[in-house]
Write a protein that holds these residues in place. Structure first.
Motif, PDB file in Angstrom:
ATOM      1  N   SER A   1       0.873  -1.169   0.000  1.00 36.00           N
ATOM      2  CA  SER A   1       0.000   0.000   0.000  1.00 36.00           C
ATOM      3  C   SER A   1       0.910   1.219   0.000  1.00 36.00           C
ATOM      4  CB  SER A   1      -0.940  -0.017   1.212  1.00 36.00           C
ATOM      5  OG  SER A   1      -0.194   0.045   2.413  1.00 36.00           O
ATOM      6  N   ASP A   2       0.337   2.393   0.166  1.00 35.22           N
ATOM      7  CA  ASP A   2       1.145   3.605   0.115  1.00 35.22           C
ATOM      8  C   ASP A   2       2.285   3.605   1.135  1.00 35.22           C
ATOM      9  OD1 ASP A   2      -0.409   4.585  -1.943  1.00 35.22           O
ATOM     10  OD2 ASP A   2      -1.693   5.781  -0.619  1.00 35.22           O
ATOM     11  N   ASP A   3       2.023   3.093   2.341  1.00 30.60           N
ATOM     12  CA  ASP A   3       3.006   3.180   3.427  1.00 30.60           C
ATOM     13  C   ASP A   3       3.483   1.831   3.952  1.00 30.60           C
ATOM     14  OD1 ASP A   3       2.718   5.973   3.396  1.00 30.60           O
ATOM     15  OD2 ASP A   3       0.976   5.854   4.730  1.00 30.60           O
ATOM     16  N   TYR A   4       3.208   0.746   3.236  1.00 31.80           N
ATOM     17  CA  TYR A   4       3.493  -0.583   3.784  1.00 31.80           C
ATOM     18  C   TYR A   4       3.818  -1.558   2.662  1.00 31.80           C
ATOM     19  CZ  TYR A   4       2.542  -5.133   5.953  1.00 31.80           C
ATOM     20  OH  TYR A   4       2.630  -6.428   6.398  1.00 31.80           O
ATOM     21  N   GLU A   5       4.753  -2.493   2.968  1.00 31.47           N
ATOM     22  CA  GLU A   5       5.055  -3.560   2.020  1.00 31.47           C
ATOM     23  C   GLU A   5       5.384  -4.834   2.785  1.00 31.47           C
ATOM     24  OE1 GLU A   5       7.292  -3.310  -2.005  1.00 31.47           O
ATOM     25  OE2 GLU A   5       8.802  -3.806  -0.480  1.00 31.47           O
ATOM     26  N   LEU A   6       4.806  -5.948   2.355  1.00 32.94           N
ATOM     27  CA  LEU A   6       5.050  -7.264   2.927  1.00 32.94           C
ATOM     28  C   LEU A   6       5.650  -8.146   1.842  1.00 32.94           C
ATOM     29  CD1 LEU A   6       4.730  -9.556   5.047  1.00 32.94           C
ATOM     30  CD2 LEU A   6       2.390  -9.858   4.194  1.00 32.94           C
ATOM     31  N   LYS A   7       6.840  -8.677   2.121  1.00 26.65           N
ATOM     32  CA  LYS A   7       7.511  -9.589   1.191  1.00 26.65           C
ATOM     33  C   LYS A   7       7.673 -10.946   1.865  1.00 26.65           C
ATOM     34  CE  LYS A   7      10.499  -6.601  -1.595  1.00 26.65           C
ATOM     35  NZ  LYS A   7      11.912  -6.350  -1.928  1.00 26.65           N
ATOM     36  N   MET A   8       7.612 -12.000   1.048  1.00 22.65           N
ATOM     37  CA  MET A   8       7.809 -13.357   1.548  1.00 22.65           C
ATOM     38  C   MET A   8       8.559 -14.196   0.522  1.00 22.65           C
ATOM     39  SD  MET A   8       4.198 -14.389   3.265  1.00 22.65           S
ATOM     40  CE  MET A   8       3.509 -13.432   4.599  1.00 22.65           C
ATOM     41  N   ALA A   9       9.170 -15.273   1.029  1.00 18.37           N
ATOM     42  CA  ALA A   9       9.771 -16.303   0.186  1.00 18.37           C
ATOM     43  C   ALA A   9       9.556 -17.630   0.908  1.00 18.37           C
ATOM     44  CB  ALA A   9      11.255 -16.039  -0.036  1.00 18.37           C
ATOM     45  N   PHE A  10       9.134 -18.647   0.165  1.00 14.46           N
ATOM     46  CA  PHE A  10       8.726 -19.912   0.758  1.00 14.46           C
ATOM     47  C   PHE A  10       9.721 -21.034   0.483  1.00 14.46           C
ATOM     48  CE2 PHE A  10       5.000 -17.332   0.366  1.00 14.46           C
ATOM     49  CZ  PHE A  10       4.258 -17.620   1.493  1.00 14.46           C
ATOM     50  N   PHE A  11       9.829 -21.951   1.465  1.00 10.26           N
ATOM     51  CA  PHE A  11      10.673 -23.142   1.342  1.00 10.26           C
ATOM     52  C   PHE A  11      10.101 -24.226   2.233  1.00 10.26           C
ATOM     53  CE2 PHE A  11      12.330 -20.561   4.756  1.00 10.26           C
ATOM     54  CZ  PHE A  11      12.835 -21.435   5.717  1.00 10.26           C
ATOM     55  N   LYS A  12      10.633 -25.437   2.113  1.00  9.22           N
ATOM     56  CA  LYS A  12      10.149 -26.553   2.923  1.00  9.22           C
ATOM     57  C   LYS A  12      11.294 -27.192   3.685  1.00  9.22           C
ATOM     58  CE  LYS A  12       6.138 -27.520   0.138  1.00  9.22           C
ATOM     59  NZ  LYS A  12       5.271 -28.515  -0.475  1.00  9.22           N
ATOM     60  N   ASP A  13      10.935 -27.795   4.822  1.00  5.82           N
ATOM     61  CA  ASP A  13      11.929 -28.559   5.573  1.00  5.82           C
ATOM     62  C   ASP A  13      11.999 -29.964   4.974  1.00  5.82           C
ATOM     63  OD1 ASP A  13       9.853 -30.134   6.647  1.00  5.82           O
ATOM     64  OD2 ASP A  13      10.173 -29.473   8.699  1.00  5.82           O
ATOM     65  N   PRO A  14      12.864 -30.841   5.508  1.00  8.31           N
ATOM     66  CA  PRO A  14      13.010 -32.174   4.905  1.00  8.31           C
ATOM     67  C   PRO A  14      11.740 -33.019   4.892  1.00  8.31           C
ATOM     68  CG  PRO A  14      14.902 -31.698   6.291  1.00  8.31           C
ATOM     69  CD  PRO A  14      13.901 -30.602   6.529  1.00  8.31           C
TER      70      PRO A  14
END
Length: 126
Positions: A98-111
């Motif tokens: 949004s104008d004043d906010y940003e959410l970033k993610m990156a996904f992975f899995k455990d064994p």
């Protein structure tokens, strides 16, 4: 605090198929500090929240929940974890902005296929 009086999460439990393999992944690969272990169980400190790995007979493992780990710099964490052998499903990307906010993610899995993610937030959510 919630209406029911719930405070912060104190512990998260994950069922795993191989306690030694998972202990190595969470301790060595992800760099978490092991608090203690016992037969078929291991506890790690994750910023004051305990992670319990459990390898009991007949317990399901993998893909039942997602744990999101906050990081200060998602690109740096992504790079460091990739160099440690973590195989990400995607690179850090914007989930919401949004104008004043940003959410970033990156996904992975455990064994065991448990879904994990790193996340970073910048700005103020309004």
């Amino acid at each position: 605090m919630s209406k029911a009086g719930l405070g912060q999460i104190g512990q998260v439990a994950l069922h795993v198929s191989d306690i030694e393999r998972s202990t190595n992944f969470y301790g060595d690969t992800l760099g978490m500090t092991k608090i203690f272990d016992a037969p078929n169980i291991a506890f790690f400190d994750n910023g004051g929240i305990r992670l319990m790995l459990s390898a009991g007979e007949g317990e399901p493992s993998g893909e039942s929940s997602v744990i999101y780990y906050k990081v200060a710099d998602i690109d740096e964490s992504y790079s460091d974890l990739s160099e440690s052998g973590v195989e990400f499903q995607d690179s850090p990307h914007v989930i919401h902005a949004s104008d004043d906010y940003e959410l970033k993610m990156a996904f992975f899995k455990d064994p065991d296929g448990n879904q994990l993610a790193i996340m970073s937030e910048t700005g103020e959510l309004s």
